[in-house]
Design an enzyme around this catalytic site. Structure first.
Site, PDB file in Angstrom:
ATOM      1  N   LYS A   1      32.675  43.288  36.374  1.00 31.58           N
ATOM      2  CA  LYS A   1      32.766  44.672  36.833  1.00 31.58           C
ATOM      3  C   LYS A   1      33.920  45.402  36.141  1.00 31.58           C
ATOM      4  O   LYS A   1      33.761  46.510  35.641  1.00 31.58           O
ATOM      5  CB  LYS A   1      32.937  44.719  38.344  1.00 31.58           C
ATOM      6  CG  LYS A   1      33.008  46.145  38.896  1.00 31.58           C
ATOM      7  CD  LYS A   1      33.281  46.177  40.399  1.00 31.58           C
ATOM      8  CE  LYS A   1      32.049  45.909  41.193  1.00 31.58           C
ATOM      9  NZ  LYS A   1      32.242  46.166  42.646  1.00 31.58           N
TER      10      LYS A   1
ATOM     11  N   GLU B   1      38.777  34.598  33.065  1.00 34.70           N
ATOM     12  CA  GLU B   1      37.864  33.545  32.636  1.00 34.70           C
ATOM     13  C   GLU B   1      36.697  34.115  31.839  1.00 34.70           C
ATOM     14  O   GLU B   1      36.331  33.603  30.775  1.00 34.70           O
ATOM     15  CB  GLU B   1      37.322  32.784  33.860  1.00 34.70           C
ATOM     16  CG  GLU B   1      38.379  32.069  34.670  1.00 34.70           C
ATOM     17  CD  GLU B   1      38.926  32.900  35.817  1.00 34.70           C
ATOM     18  OE1 GLU B   1      39.412  32.306  36.796  1.00 34.70           O
ATOM     19  OE2 GLU B   1      38.861  34.150  35.741  1.00 34.70           O
TER      20      GLU B   1
ATOM     21  N   GLY C   1      31.009  41.639  44.485  1.00 35.01           N
ATOM     22  CA  GLY C   1      30.573  40.660  43.495  1.00 35.01           C
ATOM     23  C   GLY C   1      29.598  39.638  44.026  1.00 35.01           C
ATOM     24  O   GLY C   1      28.591  39.314  43.398  1.00 35.01           O
ATOM     25  N   ARG C   2      29.871  39.110  45.234  1.00 38.21           N
ATOM     26  CA  ARG C   2      29.001  38.066  45.777  1.00 38.21           C
ATOM     27  C   ARG C   2      27.712  38.628  46.359  1.00 38.21           C
ATOM     28  O   ARG C   2      26.877  37.867  46.851  1.00 38.21           O
ATOM     29  CB  ARG C   2      29.762  37.242  46.816  1.00 38.21           C
ATOM     30  CG  ARG C   2      30.372  38.018  47.954  1.00 38.21           C
ATOM     31  CD  ARG C   2      31.330  37.137  48.760  1.00 38.21           C
ATOM     32  NE  ARG C   2      32.048  37.862  49.800  1.00 38.21           N
ATOM     33  CZ  ARG C   2      33.146  38.582  49.600  1.00 38.21           C
ATOM     34  NH1 ARG C   2      33.643  38.707  48.379  1.00 38.21           N
ATOM     35  NH2 ARG C   2      33.761  39.185  50.598  1.00 38.21           N
TER      36      ARG C   2
ATOM     37  N   GLU D   1      34.191  33.086  50.974  1.00 38.24           N
ATOM     38  CA  GLU D   1      34.938  34.230  50.459  1.00 38.24           C
ATOM     39  C   GLU D   1      34.824  35.420  51.406  1.00 38.24           C
ATOM     40  O   GLU D   1      35.721  36.259  51.474  1.00 38.24           O
ATOM     41  CB  GLU D   1      34.444  34.613  49.054  1.00 38.24           C
ATOM     42  CG  GLU D   1      35.368  35.577  48.322  1.00 38.24           C
ATOM     43  CD  GLU D   1      35.022  35.722  46.854  1.00 38.24           C
ATOM     44  OE1 GLU D   1      35.623  35.006  46.027  1.00 38.24           O
ATOM     45  OE2 GLU D   1      34.137  36.542  46.520  1.00 38.24           O
TER      46      GLU D   1
ATOM     47  N   HIS E   1      21.595  10.025  50.422  1.00 39.85           N
ATOM     48  CA  HIS E   1      22.156   8.819  49.821  1.00 39.85           C
ATOM     49  C   HIS E   1      23.590   9.057  49.349  1.00 39.85           C
ATOM     50  O   HIS E   1      24.111   8.278  48.539  1.00 39.85           O
ATOM     51  CB  HIS E   1      21.270   8.360  48.662  1.00 39.85           C
ATOM     52  CG  HIS E   1      19.897   7.953  49.105  1.00 39.85           C
ATOM     53  ND1 HIS E   1      19.563   6.645  49.425  1.00 39.85           N
ATOM     54  CD2 HIS E   1      18.777   8.691  49.327  1.00 39.85           C
ATOM     55  CE1 HIS E   1      18.298   6.596  49.805  1.00 39.85           C
ATOM     56  NE2 HIS E   1      17.790   7.819  49.749  1.00 39.85           N
TER      57      HIS E   1
ATOM     58  N   LYS F   1      45.583  34.070  40.934  1.00 41.43           N
ATOM     59  CA  LYS F   1      45.464  34.764  39.647  1.00 41.43           C
ATOM     60  C   LYS F   1      46.827  35.224  39.149  1.00 41.43           C
ATOM     61  O   LYS F   1      47.168  35.095  37.970  1.00 41.43           O
ATOM     62  CB  LYS F   1      44.540  35.978  39.790  1.00 41.43           C
ATOM     63  CG  LYS F   1      43.075  35.664  39.993  1.00 41.43           C
ATOM     64  CD  LYS F   1      42.286  36.961  40.083  1.00 41.43           C
ATOM     65  CE  LYS F   1      40.820  36.731  40.286  1.00 41.43           C
ATOM     66  NZ  LYS F   1      40.074  38.013  40.393  1.00 41.43           N
TER      67      LYS F   1
END
Length: 560
Positions: free
Chosen positions: A211, A217, A272-273, A358, A389, A517
């Site tokens: 955005k 990153e 964002g999410r 979040e 398992h 950050k």
């Protein structure tokens, strides 16, 4: 007494009643609740937007559900739902509306925010994005050397990665033949490096999803992808044919070299999410096509309409949220497992980790006070039957309770022999075993019946006891399609929102990611050696542990 005080007092009375009900149920097995209530299974389940929810295996009574519904009313859940859909600035700490639902709104309605019809704006940008998708698929847009762009690399992180990759994996049977998608998120160079060796630069389209176009990153990976493209013989002019931006920062996008016509935007009212429904979903549309992307939006819109209009007692997201409140705050269960019995949903637990943790991993309430209640649980999970398992041992016999959501489609996207009936048998068996358990007496009898002598049976029996009364929900759909997957994701979005309302927190900010950050940016020049250690060999403002670790890293890091 003020209106706010009356609401607070009403809520406290309901919480007290809920605690009393939980105490009354403490020694009543869930199975016994079925014995005394013949209609429990029927009444503790419902259908909406192509999904079926059974929440009857939770250790909760009718009285408790009624009280939870009163709690939702006391916390103004119906009004908060209405406020979100009408565009009120419910994200109070950032002074923003929360309108990801607009991205999939198929009603044709008008919604004015600051004098702008956001529904029309969202539709125009979606149409523009889908025209781009059509041009790629029809080879009207090609690479710099004229070859079709058949491979997509989505470079993003968090919501710009988790949502798209989860949907693309979920819709694998609908992939367009001959197309490939890769998703790069980790700043660890091995993630991008392992991807680049599989690419042909002439047929690859890079999507840079950020955005702000400043996420460390993402921009580190994007710059390295650009350097690789140029090193492989690509030109600066060719960047416009091979790089696309999903961003609101036009200036930074242009500086990177991406053309305006290859830039697709979204808005501050899209978190964002919650962004996979926006231009962030470009990688989805490129892999499965326009029609399936629109079906995805359609499934979410169907759940939106249900959530918006159904009464709380018949509202799937509200009821799922309230059961979660019961388990978190009355049963004191701090961990929740997402268990999709569908290999194509193997990324759903990771997606919901961000969506839930979040959103509701907060301690401060909207009123500025610290929460007196425990808020969002830890979310984890794995696709069934793999998880059986791995960690189900703890689910069944561990000392901590874990609540679970079991999710499955009753028809496979690709039937193969008797695989799917076996998968469904496991799906039904696990929540049944978690609820029913097996007592010490039952185990003793079984062992003796199998021929074991009494002494040996007595010694082994405690290890084979299942306590039971471990709560779970089961969510079914007829088939995993774009439409049903859209409804499933929207169900969880709304569930998370309702829980945030009841806890009195803002589910739409994420200030908790900021400190890490900030400290990383301060430590980077120390790791690179651009800043020298303070006299005495340590950094005066660092804690002793971090200073020691930094010193070890610097002494052992080999830089060519």
């Amino acid at each position: 007494m003020s209106s706010e005080a009356r609401v607070k007092e009403s809520g406290e009375v309901i919480w007290d009643a809920l605690r009393l009900e939980q105490e009354a149920l403490a020694d009543v097995p869930t199975l016994e609740l079925f014995d005394v209530d013949a209609e429990r299974a029927r009444d503790f389940s419902l259908e909406a937007a192509g999904l079926y929810l059974d929440y009857s295996k939770n250790h909760v009574s009718r009285t408790a559900v009624d009280l939870l519904l009163k709690l939702a009313d006391a916390c103004d859940v119906p009004e908060r739902i209405a406020a979100m859909f009408r565009g009120d600035r419910i994200n109070a700490t950032e002074d923003r509306a929360v309108l990801h639902t607009v991205l999939r709104d198929r009603s044709g309605r008008e919604l004015l925010i600051d004098g702008e019809d956001v529904c029309a704006v969202a539709t125009r940008e979606r149409d523009r994005m889908l025209s781009f998708v059509d041009d790629i698929h029809n080879a009207k847009r090609v690479g710099a050397t004229g070859k079709p762009l058949t491979t997509v690399v989505n470079i993003g992180i968090g919501g710009s990665d988790l949502g798209p990759v989860m949907i693309v994996e979920g819709l694998r049977p609908y992939w367009i033949a001959g197309r490939r998608s890769f998703f790069v998120s980790n700043v660890d160079g091995q993630h991008l490096g392992d991807t680049l060796v599989q690419l042909d630069p002439e047929t690859t389209l890079f999507i840079v999803a950020s955005k702000t176009f400043s996420t460390q990153e993402t921009m580190t990976n994007a710059q390295s992808a650009l350097d690789w493209f140029l090193a492989q013989g690509g030109s600066r002019e060719g960047v416009r044919d091979h790089f696309v931006a999903l961003s609101t920062n036009q200036e930074a996008v242009a500086a990177f070299g991406i053309a305006p016509e290859n830039t697709f935007g979204f808005w501050d009212w899209v978190g964002g999410r919650y962004s996979l429904w926006s231009s962030i979903g470009l990688s989805i549309a490129l892999q499965v096509g326009r029609s399936h992307f629109l079906e995805l939006l359609g499934g979410a819109f169907a759940m939106d309409e249900h959530f918006r209009h159904a009464a709380p007692g018949d509202n799937m997201p509200v009821l799922l949220a309230l059961i979660g409140i019961w388990n978190r705050n009355l049963e004191d269960i701090g961990v929740h497992a997402i268990l999709p019995y569908d290999q194509h949903l193997h990324r759903l637990p990771a997606y919901l980790q961000q969506a839930d943790m979040e959103s509701n991993g907060k301690s401060a309430c909207l009123n500025g006070h610290w929460s007196a209640l425990k808020t969002g649980p830890v979310i984890f999970g794995e696709a069934g039957t793999n998880g059986q398992h791995a960690f189900y041992q703890l689910l069944h016999q561990g000392t901590d309770l874990v609540s679970c959501d079991f999710i499955a489609a009753v028809n496979s996207q690709g039937e193969l022999g008797d695989h799917h009936p076996k998968l469904l048998a496991n799906l039904l068996a696990q929540p049944r075993a978690l609820m029913c358990g097996k007592s010490l007496d039952q185990v003793r009898r079984e062992l003796v019946a199998q021929g074991m002598d009494a002494a040996a049976a007595e010694a082994l029996a405690p290890h084979k006891v299942f306590e039971g009364d471990r709560p779970s929900n089961t969510i079914l759909m007829e088939r995993l399609t774009a439409e049903s997957l859209g409804a499933l994701v929207a169900l969880y979005e709304h569930k998370i929102f309702v829980q945030g309302v009841i806890w009195g927190i803002n589910s739409f900010d994420q200030w908790g990611v900021e400190l890490g950050k900030q400290l990383a940016s301060e430590l980077l020049p120390l790791i690179n050696g651009a800043v020298k250690p303070a006299p005495g060999g340590g950094e005066s403002e660092l804690d002793p542990s971090t200073a020691q670790l930094l010193d070890w890293i610097r002494r052992h890091r080999a830089v060519s």
